[in-house]
Design an enzyme around this catalytic site. Structure first.
Site, PDB file in Angstrom:
ATOM      1  N   ASP A 301       0.842  -1.207   0.000  1.00 62.03           N
ATOM      2  CA  ASP A 301       0.000   0.000   0.000  1.00 62.03           C
ATOM      3  C   ASP A 301       0.871   1.249   0.000  1.00 62.03           C
ATOM      4  O   ASP A 301       0.536   2.254  -0.632  1.00 62.03           O
ATOM      5  CB  ASP A 301      -0.909   0.037   1.239  1.00 62.03           C
TER       6      ASP A 301
HETATM    7  C1  26A Z   1     -11.811  -7.254   1.538  1.00 62.96           C
HETATM    8  N1  26A Z   1     -10.559  -7.380   2.248  1.00 62.96           N
HETATM    9  C2  26A Z   1     -10.121  -8.723   2.557  1.00 62.96           C
HETATM   10  C3  26A Z   1      -9.808  -6.249   2.565  1.00 62.96           C
HETATM   11  C4  26A Z   1      -8.598  -6.296   3.286  1.00 62.96           C
HETATM   12  C5  26A Z   1      -7.899  -5.078   3.472  1.00 62.96           C
HETATM   13  N2  26A Z   1      -8.349  -3.901   3.009  1.00 62.96           N
HETATM   14  C6  26A Z   1      -9.505  -3.926   2.355  1.00 62.96           C
HETATM   15  N3  26A Z   1     -10.245  -5.055   2.133  1.00 62.96           N
HETATM   16  N4  26A Z   1      -7.877  -7.277   3.883  1.00 62.96           N
HETATM   17  C7  26A Z   1      -6.775  -6.706   4.407  1.00 62.96           C
HETATM   18  N5  26A Z   1      -6.793  -5.367   4.169  1.00 62.96           N
HETATM   19  C8  26A Z   1      -5.816  -4.357   4.581  1.00 62.96           C
HETATM   20  O1  26A Z   1      -4.638  -4.569   3.900  1.00 62.96           O
HETATM   21  C9  26A Z   1      -3.667  -3.780   4.577  1.00 62.96           C
HETATM   22  C10 26A Z   1      -2.296  -4.261   4.256  1.00 62.96           C
HETATM   23  O2  26A Z   1      -2.053  -4.154   2.907  1.00 62.96           O
HETATM   24  C11 26A Z   1      -5.459  -4.407   6.048  1.00 62.96           C
HETATM   25  O3  26A Z   1      -6.350  -3.614   6.797  1.00 62.96           O
HETATM   26  C12 26A Z   1      -4.014  -3.867   6.053  1.00 62.96           C
HETATM   27  O4  26A Z   1      -3.931  -2.577   6.624  1.00 62.96           O
END
Ligand code: 26A
Length: 348
Positions: A301
């Site tokens: 990110d």
């Molecule tokens: C729909 N899902 C599974 C998700 C996520 C996500 N953000 C949005 N949708 N699953 C994990 N994360 C975020 O990814 C970040 C790391 O790249 C986590 O909250 C974490 O901060």
């Protein structure tokens, strides 16, 4: 007010904790993955709260990127859309966003909790298990409200977390159409292997609008597999070429596909629609002594944040990649998807 960058995603609070491989095994989790929680995973949220060293940090992949881009760009550059509940978790997110100067226009829902992500760290890996809750309730109509749509109209770039394909493909399509019709920049992150696997149709429907794909090697492999590409799944250049040459709604911009590969070089492929040639480049990542790495939660990110901030500033592709790699190296030296304060400034 006009903000050049608009981001859309799932706002989550990360419950970050160190775990042993046995804990991951107990819940059938891979060391490095991001998934939607199933029924069987729900006890995790109660268990992590009890674990020593638990950290609550603002998360949500595209929200991390939005905060990171605002960290780099001048004040009032980034707006983020997503959906939260009315609770202390949402307050925590607001606090973090305020620290970075990120403007949020959340859709706030009653009686549903703000989404959370168990970020299970087994250094250097991270396994993310998400309960979307309120984040799952975002609706395209929220964007269409006049006070929000004006922000869309005033923006020049859009960044979408692919994770949001599980929530509102309609909202993504709305922004994609607007970007294509107005020749604005539209970027999408593939986010996780399960998106290409299980949300293939909405992903494919969004790709015609996408000028920049930002993703990593495991998501590239998942894309190749789910699309039955006749390539080696490790051959990120071949996969990037396939994606780069897919049809585009806005023929005025070529598509560029960026695949990060951890500490291996970042691969960048652009398809030139008029010459039908590919431009393939590789960029080494910044070296960082392993003892300086705190955790890699949010590294991708942060890369996307630097990259999109570079594009917003109309830097060259090579410079935007370098800002991305700088941002990623900053973030992995912090706990969770965060950046150091006092603010650091980029230097080549
Ligand atoms: C729909 N899902 C599974 C998700 C996520 C996500 N953000 C949005 N949708 N699953 C994990 N994360 C975020 O990814 C970040 C790391 O790249 C986590 O909250 C974490 O901060």
């Amino acid at each position: 007010m006009s903000y050049p960058l608009v981001c859309l995603g799932n706002p989550l609070l990360d419950l970050q904790v160190d775990v042993e491989p046995e804990y991951l095994a107990k819940y059938d989790l891979k060391a490095d993955d991001a998934i939607l929680a199933e029924e069987k995973h729900l006890p995790i949220y109660k268990e992590v709260i009890e674990k020593p060293g638990l950290k609550l940090v603002a998360g949500g992949a595209a929200q991390n990127t939005a905060r990171g881009a605002q960290y780099i760009l001048p004040e009032n550059s980034v707006v983020y859309f997503g959906s939260v509940g009315k609770d202390v978790y949402a307050e925590k997110l607001n606090e973090a966003n305020k620290q970075y100067g990120l403007r949020t226009e959340y859709q706030v829902v009653d009686d549903v909790a703000t989404g959370k992500c168990a970020a299970l760290i087994n250094h250097p890996h991270r396994s993310l298990v998400t309960d979307l809750a309120a984040a799952n309730l975002f609706k395209a109509e929220h964007l269409e409200k006049p006070e929000n749509w004006i922000l869309v109209e005033n923006a020049k770039c859009f960044y979408i977390g692919g994770f949001h394909l599980t929530v509102s493909p309609e909202a993504i399509e709305k922004l994609g159409k607007h970007a294509a019709e107005n020749n604005k920049l539209f970027a999408l992150n593939f986010s996780a292997p399960f998106i290409a696997q299980f949300f293939k149709d909405p992903l494919d429907a969004s790709l015609p609008y996408v000028d920049y794909v930002v993703s990593n090697e495991s998501e590239a492999a998942a894309y190749a597999e789910s699309h039955n590409l006749d390539v080696d799944q490790k051959d990120v250049v071949a996969i990037a070429k396939e994606i780069a040459k897919l049809p585009k709604a806005n023929s005025k911009r070529n598509r560029t596909v960026v695949f990060t590969q951890g500490t291996e070089p970042t691969v960048v492929v652009t398809y030139n629609q008029s010459t039908q040639d590919f431009d393939v480049q590789e960029f080494k990542v910044r070296e960082l002594a392993s003892e300086k790495v705190v955790d890699t939660n949010g590294a991708g990110d942060a890369f996307a944040a630097g990259f999109i901030a570079g594009l917003v500033q109309e830097k060259s592709l090579a410079d935007a990649i370098d800002i991305g790699q700088w941002a990623a190296s900053l973030s992995i030296q912090e706990v969770g998807p965060t950046f150091p304060f006092p603010k650091q400034t980029y230097s080549a």
